[in-house]
Design a protein around this motif. Structure first.
Motif, PDB file in Angstrom:
ATOM      1  N   SER A  58       0.830  -1.198   0.000  1.00  0.00           N
ATOM      2  CA  SER A  58       0.000   0.000   0.000  1.00  0.00           C
ATOM      3  C   SER A  58       0.866   1.250   0.000  1.00  0.00           C
ATOM      4  CB  SER A  58      -0.925   0.010   1.226  1.00  0.00           C
ATOM      5  OG  SER A  58      -0.184   0.229   2.414  1.00  0.00           O
ATOM      6  N   LEU A  59       0.229   2.371  -0.326  1.00  0.00           N
ATOM      7  CA  LEU A  59       0.852   3.687  -0.273  1.00  0.00           C
ATOM      8  C   LEU A  59      -0.052   4.625   0.514  1.00  0.00           C
ATOM      9  CD1 LEU A  59       1.975   4.096  -4.003  1.00  0.00           C
ATOM     10  CD2 LEU A  59       3.474   3.671  -2.029  1.00  0.00           C
ATOM     11  N   PRO A  72      -4.434  -4.076  -5.714  1.00  0.00           N
ATOM     12  CA  PRO A  72      -5.476  -5.107  -5.904  1.00  0.00           C
ATOM     13  C   PRO A  72      -4.872  -6.506  -5.954  1.00  0.00           C
ATOM     14  CG  PRO A  72      -5.022  -4.000  -7.971  1.00  0.00           C
ATOM     15  CD  PRO A  72      -4.206  -3.288  -6.931  1.00  0.00           C
ATOM     16  N   SER A  73      -4.216  -6.890  -4.873  1.00  0.00           N
ATOM     17  CA  SER A  73      -3.522  -8.168  -4.798  1.00  0.00           C
ATOM     18  C   SER A  73      -4.415  -9.250  -4.199  1.00  0.00           C
ATOM     19  CB  SER A  73      -2.252  -8.028  -3.951  1.00  0.00           C
ATOM     20  OG  SER A  73      -1.409  -7.006  -4.449  1.00  0.00           O
ATOM     21  N   GLY A  91      -8.927  -0.033  -4.599  1.00  0.00           N
ATOM     22  CA  GLY A  91      -7.789  -0.896  -4.872  1.00  0.00           C
ATOM     23  C   GLY A  91      -7.931  -2.317  -4.379  1.00  0.00           C
ATOM     24  N   VAL A  92      -8.060  -2.502  -3.062  1.00  0.00           N
ATOM     25  CA  VAL A  92      -8.162  -3.853  -2.512  1.00  0.00           C
ATOM     26  C   VAL A  92      -9.483  -4.497  -2.915  1.00  0.00           C
ATOM     27  CG1 VAL A  92      -8.202  -5.211  -0.383  1.00  0.00           C
ATOM     28  CG2 VAL A  92      -6.624  -3.289  -0.599  1.00  0.00           C
ATOM     29  N   GLY A  93     -10.545  -3.712  -2.976  1.00  0.00           N
ATOM     30  CA  GLY A  93     -11.830  -4.243  -3.428  1.00  0.00           C
ATOM     31  C   GLY A  93     -11.759  -4.804  -4.829  1.00  0.00           C
ATOM     32  N   ARG A  98     -11.362  -9.459  -8.782  1.00  0.00           N
ATOM     33  CA  ARG A  98     -10.493 -10.311  -9.593  1.00  0.00           C
ATOM     34  C   ARG A  98     -10.499 -11.755  -9.092  1.00  0.00           C
ATOM     35  NH1 ARG A  98      -4.294  -9.273  -9.228  1.00  0.00           N
ATOM     36  NH2 ARG A  98      -3.947 -11.467  -8.772  1.00  0.00           N
ATOM     37  N   LEU A  99     -10.413 -11.932  -7.770  1.00  0.00           N
ATOM     38  CA  LEU A  99     -10.409 -13.283  -7.211  1.00  0.00           C
ATOM     39  C   LEU A  99     -11.709 -14.011  -7.528  1.00  0.00           C
ATOM     40  CD1 LEU A  99      -9.279 -15.565  -5.446  1.00  0.00           C
ATOM     41  CD2 LEU A  99     -10.230 -14.372  -3.447  1.00  0.00           C
TER      42      LEU A  99
END
Length: 367
Positions: A58-59, A72-73, A91-93, A98-99
Motif C-alpha cells: 500500500s501507499l 489489488p492483490s 484498490g483492494v476491493g 479479480r479473485l
C-alpha cells in the motif's frame, strides 16, 4: 460448516472507523460459529496482523491522514474461499473482484459509504460535483459486477435500487451489545474534565470530523444553549469547527480521538447524542449511543430517518434548520428519562448477532 469467506477492504486497522469495526465484529462472530473469514487489507506498519489477516502492499493516501491505498492483490491464503466479500470498491476491493472471477466464486459487496462522499478529499469548488459524478459512475460499475449487494438500512437499499443496483439485501451493521451497555461514566467525566453528573446537561458526538458530516450545524445549534457540548474524534474539519466554536456563545469541547474502550463510557456520559450528518447509510454511532441508553437527535435525511424512531428513541430536525435542531435537542433533554428507557428496551433488536444471521442468509442465497 459455515463457508470460508474472503473479505477485501480498503480500510482496516490501524485506521479506526465504522467499516473497520463492522468487519472485525462480523469476523469474530463468524469464527464463533465455526466459520473462517479472512481479511485482505492495505498494509500499514502500525498494525501487526493476526492470523487470518493479510496485508497487501500500500501507499499513503495524500488527502487523508492515516489512510492507505492498497494494491489489488490476492494473497494465496484466500484462493480457496467459498465466497468473496468486498467491503469497499477501490484498490483492494478490485482484488476481490479479480479473485471472484478467477476462481468462479460469488462476489458479495457491502455498501458502507457512498463513493461520492470521498469527493471532498480530492476536489473543491466547481470540480467537486464532477468528481462526485465520476465516483457514482464507478460505484455503479463495480456494484453491477457483484452477485449480491448488502446495504445496512432500508433507506440505503432503496437508494441503490433507484439507481438500478440489485439484488440488494438489508444487513444492519449491528451493535456489540456486550461492549455498548449503559455504564457508570463518573470516571470518564473526571478523566476528561467534564461537568459531573447532575451539574448540567451533556450533549455530544463522536466520529470522523469530515465536512460532509455537517458538524458546523451542531456548533451553531449549541449557540446559547445551557449545556456542555463535547465532540470526540478527529478529521479534516476539526480546525474549522474549533474556530467557529470560539466565536459562539457556547461551551463546546473537543476531546480528540477516543479509544474504542472508552466509547461505552462516552455514550453513557451523554444526556443526548447529536448527529447532524445527512450522508449516513445507517449511522452506527447512533445505534451504539442508543444501546447505552442515550437518545439521539439527528437530521431527517439519509438513513437517520429510520435509525431514529421519532419521539421514541430521539427526535429529528429538518436539514439546515438550526433552530429546529436546537428545539429537538431541548425536547430530548426534557424527555430524556422516557427516551432512554425506550432505547434500553430495544438493545436486543440492535444486536450484531441478528446482523450475522442476516449475513449468513445472504451467503446461503449466493451459494
Amino acid at each position: 460448516m459455515p463457508p470460508h469467506v474472503a473479505a477485501f477492504t480498503d480500510t482496516y486497522l490501524p485506521t479506526v472507523n465504522g467499516v473497520t469495526y463492522t468487519i472485525r465484529t462480523w469476523r469474530k462472530r463468524w469464527q464463533n460459529r465455526g466459520g473462517r473469514m479472512d481479511v485482505v487489507y492495505p498494509g500499514a506498519d502500525a498494525h501487526d496482523p493476526a492470523p487470518g489477516e493479510h496485508p497487501v502492499r500500500s501507499l499513503p493516501f495524500p488527502f487523508y491522514e492515516n489512510f492507505h491505498i492498497g494494491a489489488p492483490s490476492v494473497p494465496s491464503a484466500v484462493e480457496d474461499a467459498d465466497i468473496v466479500h468486498a467491503h469497499t470498491p477501490f484498490g483492494v476491493g478490485l482484488g476481490g473482484l479479480r479473485l471472484a472471477r478467477d476462481i468462479d466464486r460469488p462476489l458479495v459487496a457491502s455498501y458502507h459509504t457512498p463513493t461520492s462522499e470521498y469527493a471532498g478529499y480530492l476536489a473543491e469548488g466547481w470540480l467537486l460535483d464532477a468528481v462526485a459524478r465520476a465516483g457514482n459512475a464507478y460505484e455503479r460499475w463495480f456494484l453491477g459486477r457483484t452477485d449480491h449487494v448488502i446495504a445496512p438500512s432500508e433507506t440505503a437499499r432503496a437508494a441503490l435500487e433507484r439507481r438500478g443496483v440489485g439484488p440488494v439485501s438489508v444487513v444492519p451493521n449491528g451493535v456489540d451489545t456486550d461492549r455498548f451497555v449503559p455504564t457508570d461514566a463518573t470516571e470518564f467525566r473526571a478523566r476528561h474534565d467534564l461537568p459531573a453528573e447532575g451539574t448540567g446537561p451533556l450533549v455530544g458526538y463522536t466520529g470522523r470530523h469530515g465536512f460532509e458530516k455537517r458538524l458546523t450545524d451542531l456548533v451553531a445549534a449549541a449557540d446559547g444553549m445551557d449545556a456542555t457540548f463535547v465532540l470526540g474524534g478527529d478529521g479534516p474539519a476539526r480546525k474549522t469547527l474549533q474556530e467557529e466554536a470560539a466565536e459562539r456563545d457556547a461551551d463546546v469541547r473537543f476531546l480528540g480521538f477516543l479509544d474504542r474502550e472508552e466509547l461505552g463510557e462516552f455514550y453513557s456520559a451523554l444526556d443526548v447524542f447529536a448527529f447532524p450528518s445527512p450522508v449516513e447509510t445507517q449511522g452506527l454511532v447512533a445505534l451504539e449511543a442508543m444501546a447505552c441508553g442515550t437518545p439521539v437527535v439527528g437530521v431527517n435525511s439519509g438513513a437517520l430517518t429510520e435509525t431514529i424512531d421519532d419521539g421514541k428513541t430521539g427526535y429529528h430536525y429538518e436539514p439546515g434548520d438550526i433552530a429546529g435542531f436546537r428545539d429537538a435537542l431541548g425536547r430530548s433533554l426534557a424527555e430524556r428519562d422516557g427516551l432512554s428507557s425506550t432505547c434500553r428496551s430495544r438493545r436486543e433488536a440492535m444486536s450484531v448477532e441478528h446482523s450475522v444471521d442476516a449475513l449468513a442468509a445472504v451467503y446461503d442465497t449466493v451459494l
